[in-house]
Enzyme design. Structure first.
Site, mmCIF file in Angstrom:
data_model
loop_
_atom_site.group_PDB
_atom_site.id
_atom_site.type_symbol
_atom_site.label_atom_id
_atom_site.label_comp_id
_atom_site.label_asym_id
_atom_site.label_seq_id
_atom_site.Cartn_x
_atom_site.Cartn_y
_atom_site.Cartn_z
ATOM 1 N N LYS A 195 0.879 -1.175 0.000
ATOM 2 C CA LYS A 195 0.000 0.000 0.000
ATOM 3 C C LYS A 195 0.911 1.218 0.000
ATOM 4 O O LYS A 195 1.448 1.620 1.036
ATOM 5 C CB LYS A 195 -0.880 -0.016 1.260
ATOM 6 C CG LYS A 195 -2.204 0.716 1.131
ATOM 7 C CD LYS A 195 -2.118 2.189 0.825
ATOM 8 C CE LYS A 195 -1.798 3.050 2.030
ATOM 9 N NZ LYS A 195 -1.612 4.479 1.643
ATOM 10 N N GLU A 270 9.812 1.642 10.716
ATOM 11 C CA GLU A 270 10.850 2.666 10.530
ATOM 12 C C GLU A 270 10.135 4.003 10.572
ATOM 13 O O GLU A 270 9.387 4.343 9.653
ATOM 14 C CB GLU A 270 11.583 2.453 9.225
ATOM 15 C CG GLU A 270 12.530 1.299 9.366
ATOM 16 C CD GLU A 270 13.336 1.012 8.146
ATOM 17 O OE1 GLU A 270 13.290 1.810 7.201
ATOM 18 O OE2 GLU A 270 14.001 -0.019 8.146
ATOM 19 N N CYS A 304 14.314 10.625 6.659
ATOM 20 C CA CYS A 304 14.219 10.200 8.062
ATOM 21 C C CYS A 304 15.545 10.359 8.792
ATOM 22 O O CYS A 304 15.575 10.670 9.975
ATOM 23 C CB CYS A 304 13.740 8.765 8.143
ATOM 24 S SG CYS A 304 14.759 7.632 7.210
ATOM 25 N N GLU A 402 9.778 16.677 14.503
ATOM 26 C CA GLU A 402 10.300 16.381 13.172
ATOM 27 C C GLU A 402 9.634 17.316 12.167
ATOM 28 O O GLU A 402 8.421 17.251 11.961
ATOM 29 C CB GLU A 402 9.995 14.918 12.810
ATOM 30 C CG GLU A 402 10.636 14.507 11.504
ATOM 31 C CD GLU A 402 10.256 13.097 11.085
ATOM 32 O OE1 GLU A 402 9.073 12.741 11.193
ATOM 33 O OE2 GLU A 402 11.146 12.361 10.633
HETATM 34 P P1 NAD Z 1 2.520 8.624 7.302
HETATM 35 O O1 NAD Z 1 2.708 7.851 8.547
HETATM 36 O O2 NAD Z 1 1.532 9.730 7.284
HETATM 37 O O3 NAD Z 1 2.098 7.668 6.102
HETATM 38 C C1 NAD Z 1 2.876 6.555 5.721
HETATM 39 C C2 NAD Z 1 1.973 5.505 5.103
HETATM 40 O O4 NAD Z 1 1.076 5.030 6.095
HETATM 41 C C3 NAD Z 1 1.114 6.006 3.956
HETATM 42 O O5 NAD Z 1 1.065 5.009 2.958
HETATM 43 C C4 NAD Z 1 -0.244 6.191 4.611
HETATM 44 O O6 NAD Z 1 -1.327 6.066 3.718
HETATM 45 C C5 NAD Z 1 -0.245 5.030 5.594
HETATM 46 N N1 NAD Z 1 -1.164 5.180 6.728
HETATM 47 C C6 NAD Z 1 -1.584 6.318 7.334
HETATM 48 N N2 NAD Z 1 -2.436 6.023 8.349
HETATM 49 C C7 NAD Z 1 -2.538 4.661 8.394
HETATM 50 C C8 NAD Z 1 -3.249 3.745 9.230
HETATM 51 N N3 NAD Z 1 -4.021 4.165 10.219
HETATM 52 N N4 NAD Z 1 -3.105 2.427 8.993
HETATM 53 C C9 NAD Z 1 -2.304 1.971 8.003
HETATM 54 N N5 NAD Z 1 -1.622 2.787 7.171
HETATM 55 C C10 NAD Z 1 -1.730 4.120 7.371
HETATM 56 O O7 NAD Z 1 3.969 9.147 6.908
HETATM 57 P P2 NAD Z 1 4.354 10.110 5.699
HETATM 58 O O8 NAD Z 1 3.934 11.476 6.064
HETATM 59 O O9 NAD Z 1 3.885 9.497 4.414
HETATM 60 O O10 NAD Z 1 5.948 9.980 5.705
HETATM 61 C C11 NAD Z 1 6.782 10.781 6.466
HETATM 62 C C12 NAD Z 1 7.260 10.054 7.701
HETATM 63 O O11 NAD Z 1 7.963 8.878 7.355
HETATM 64 C C13 NAD Z 1 8.241 10.869 8.521
HETATM 65 O O12 NAD Z 1 7.902 10.792 9.885
HETATM 66 C C14 NAD Z 1 9.569 10.171 8.297
HETATM 67 O O13 NAD Z 1 10.521 10.327 9.305
HETATM 68 C C15 NAD Z 1 9.143 8.759 8.148
HETATM 69 N N6 NAD Z 1 10.187 7.971 7.481
HETATM 70 C C16 NAD Z 1 10.962 7.131 8.238
HETATM 71 C C17 NAD Z 1 11.993 6.405 7.646
HETATM 72 C C18 NAD Z 1 12.880 5.511 8.472
HETATM 73 O O14 NAD Z 1 13.604 4.729 7.882
HETATM 74 N N7 NAD Z 1 12.844 5.589 9.793
HETATM 75 C C19 NAD Z 1 12.226 6.530 6.279
HETATM 76 C C20 NAD Z 1 11.433 7.406 5.546
HETATM 77 C C21 NAD Z 1 10.401 8.113 6.153
#
Ligand code: NAD
Length: 508
Positions: A195, A270, A304, A402
């Protein structure tokens, strides 16, 4: 980082040609090798981060589509396992070759879909292929376990793929990030329902298309598009899905853990970061400056592991922040397909609003805001200049939260103890960076940092066999090398008696 050899005009013309299909036809799910609309017929619009124009319609999945995909993944699981590691190795290497062949297409589409610049995305697509090659070559040995003999028994362990798994990814570098999860899952023998993030759906489709072209059986890699609270949530709750590999925000990780509780989902997270880069006054300051600015202003700061908090020893604080402030005046902001641009538009107006809100937060807390170059004739508000916040303290929102944009918070420290205290005084614990020429101090500080990864006198240089992941609110589990396979497999111990060892006889 070399700029692309293609001109802006060439990039634009080619990108538009690749994107035309998404404008002509709604993007559908890819389930069991078939392109399918949502059962409900629902769709959402995908907008360009560059100017907010509509790129196309995307199928918006929910429980029925996830159920369909989970069934396809469950059906494909047995045969995919039975194929064996050697055959999976070949197929995944084919996939890697096809990614390399289409790396430019993937990069161009990713740039327009996410706003990341071509300067970084061309390498990201190639790294995605490298991820597949690395894990493909490990496929034949994933099942190998350990031999733990005793005097009476030979014990040995084997590993077997856990089953169909869900992969949920964010929008910051979606193609490359998804390969970190999908490559080891497939190599281990799992099948996948992916997804992707709703703000950047396109390259997930390209990857699944390439997988079919490479000869992966239908159902081995499925993609369901949709929103987090519909498609994402349904995936985390589906009983046929045995584990969820998730990359995204810490708060979403918590929600997923709750959603997956009823079906006892194994989770790998992550999550977010607010990573300190500690610059001691004995460091090579020229190299530290390059690394600090690279790690926060590349990839739009939507990274990240970005070095989003720079902790600078007080004796050099003024001089070093002056140098950062001067450096950001030379960082080009521009169209993501402009080969000279470093910073492109942020992914979405909602995210831009969040990033910009920290300008006011910085001022309200008493910090000073420095701006770098801005783009002349910006096509939308998503273009933001690189920013530096000085005179900051670690309790300010700009230091604790962040931002996930090109914004760096600079905090002074007095000595080693103070640096470690400030670095660890945060809910996150993904990465840390240490700049010093004192070997003993480099080791002491690295040991004291409460996080999953530390780089000393270096920017983030990823080596695939090493563990990648975070402590505290930054994650659960590790990617990389054999750590990835621990997540995607179940370990079994088999104990065989070597001879007539004593067995209690319970009869009277
Ligand atoms: P997000 O958590 O808003 O969304 C990520 C994914 O989760 C999307 O596909 C979204 O549709 C899905 N999602 C949202 N709510 C959900 C739920 N209730 N159940 C299941 N899936 C759900 O994150 P974002 O804004 O897309 O990405 C940015 C974040 O990602 C930042 O916090 C960043 O630090 C983190 N990130 C972490 C790493 C790492 O390796 N630690 C790498 C890249 C990004």
């Amino acid at each position: 980082m070399a700029a692309s050899s293609h001109s802006f005009e060439e990039n634009l013309e080619e990108a538009l040609a690749h994107l035309q299909r998404f404008a002509d036809e709604p993007l559908r799910h890819l389930i069991g090798g078939m392109s399918k609309p949502s059962v409900s017929g629902e769709m959402f619009l995908n907008h360009s981060p560059i100017d907010q124009s509509v790129l196309g319609d995307v199928a918006s999945g929910d429980l029925p589509d996830i159920a369909d995909a989970a069934e396809a993944a469950a059906e494909a699981f047995g045969p995919w396992q039975a194929l064996g590691g050697e055959k999976r190795r070949q197929l995944l290497n084919n996939l890697a070759t096809l990614i390399t062949d289409r790396a430019r297409q993937i990069a161009l589409v990713e740039c327009v879909d996410t706003g990341q610049t071509m300067r970084f995305m061309s390498a990201a697509a190639i790294r995605g292929a490298a991820n597949f090659r690395y894990f493909a070559d490990m496929a034949p040995s994933v099942a190998n376990g350990r031999s733990l003999p005793t005097e009476t028994h030979i014990n040995y362990t084997t590993r077997r793929a856990i089953g169909p798994v869900g992969v949920i990814t964010p929008w910051n570098t979606p193609f490359m990030l998804s390969t970190w999860k999908i490559a080891p899952a497939l190599a281990a023998g799992c099948t996948v329902v992916h997804k992707p993030a709703e703000w950047s759906p396109y390259t997930a489709h390209l990857l699944a298309e390439i997988a079919l072209e490479a000869g992966l059986p239908p159902g081995v890699l499925n993609v369901v598009h949709g929103l987090g609270h519909t498609a994402g949530k349904s995936l985390t709750e589906h009983p046929a899905i045995k584990a969820i590999a998730f990359v995204g925000e810490s708060s979403t990780g918590s929600a997923i853990q709750a959603q997956g509780a009823a079906t006892l989902k194994r989770v790998h997270f992550e999550l977010g970061g607010k990573n300190p880069v500690i610059v001691f006054d004995d460091a090579d300051l020229d190299r530290a400056l390059d690394a600090v600015t690279f790690m926060i202003y590349s990839l739009n700061g939507e990274r990240c592991t970005s070095s989003s908090r720079v902790l600078i020893q007080d004796r050099i604080y003024q001089e070093f922040t002056n140098r950062i402030a001067a450096r950001i005046k030379d960082i080009p902001v521009g169209h993501p397909l402009d080969p000279d641009a470093v910073i492109g538009p942020l992914v979405h107006p909602r995210h831009t609003h969040k990033v910009r809100s920290y300008i006011d937060a910085a001022k309200a807390a008493g910090a000073t805001v420095h701006y770098g170059t801005d783009m002349v004739d910006r096509p939308s508000e998503n273009f933001v200049p690189p920013m530096l916040f000085t005179e900051a303290t670690n309790d300010m929102p700009i230091a604790q939260e962040e931002i996930f944009g090109p914004a760096l918070t600079a905090i002074p420290f007095s000595d080693e103890t103070d640096a470690v205290k400030i670095a660890n005084d945060i809910p996150y614990g993904l990465a840390g960076y240490v700049w010093t020429n004192d070997v003993g101090r480099a080791h002491r500080v690295s040991d004291a940092l409460d996080c999953g990864m530390v780089w000393v006198n270096s920017q983030n240089v990823r080596h695939l066999p090493t563990p990648f992941g975070g402590a505290k609110n930054s994650g659960i589990g590790r990617d990389g090398g054999d750590w990835s396979f621990e997540f995607y497999t179940e370990t079994k111990n088999i104990s065989v008696a070597l001879g007539p060892h004593p067995i209690p006889n319970l009869a009277r």
